[in-house]
Scaffold this motif. Sequence first.
Motif: not given
Length: 269
Positions: A108, A112, A250-251, A253-255, A257-258
């Motif tokens: 993570q 970032d 960016v995409r 990073r969104r995964t 939290t799955r």
Amino acid sequence: MTRWFRTLLRLTPIVFGVSLLSVLGLFGFRAVVPLDELRASTDAVGNYLQTLGGIYAVLLAFVVYVVWGQYNDARSFVAREATAIVDLHRTASGLPNATRVAIQDKLQAYVDAVVTDEWRAMTHGDDATIERVGVILDEVWLAIHRCRPGSATQQAVYAEVLTRFNELSDVRTSRLTASRTRIPPAMRVLLYLGALITIGSMYLLGFEQLWLHAVVTGALAGAIAHILFLILDLDHVFGGHCHVEEAPFVRARRTFTRPTHQVSADAAV
């Protein structure tokens, strides 16, 4: 403001500026050299321009092909790296919980840092920032190295994590190499010198109507300026107007939290 509109705002004054300068140069040349002298050598100049134009056109086409290939390679490296990060982050969920948390937290932080710091650093050749971001990836490796799998399943997952990490490291190196790849200075000189010679050689044609001569010369100059702009823009794959974007990161990073990325393997041991 969309990217194509920003590019248009930057490209338009360059193309029209080069066209205008070429036409002004033509007017100055025709004011000094009589039309009769130009008309007498029109056939020879036409053959010369055909040869010169053909050589320069091949050169431009070759360079456009090369830089476009480099641009697509860089875009592929970015997509592959983001995919490797997602795979590593998800696969790490099969390791002991302490190792999983350490690996995923560092991944993570790495994503970032790439998005906020390294992307800009690649455009400016900021090796210190790039090195600092690379240290975060080294910390991921240390977390993997400290892991002690507690079951046969975790050992299999551990082997897969090692493979994913090596893939991530390799594709990161490829991305950074692509960011440093540039057209050699000698090639740049050849491109600019060839443009000057080709446009200047248009002055030697013996057009009866000066306005027609100006239109042809200006159009050629504008077309060459457009192609050179494209070449130089694509040559800076992470800093040009058509730069490779960090959207895959960016995409990725969104995964994170799955639920499939947050499973604890300790209960299954």
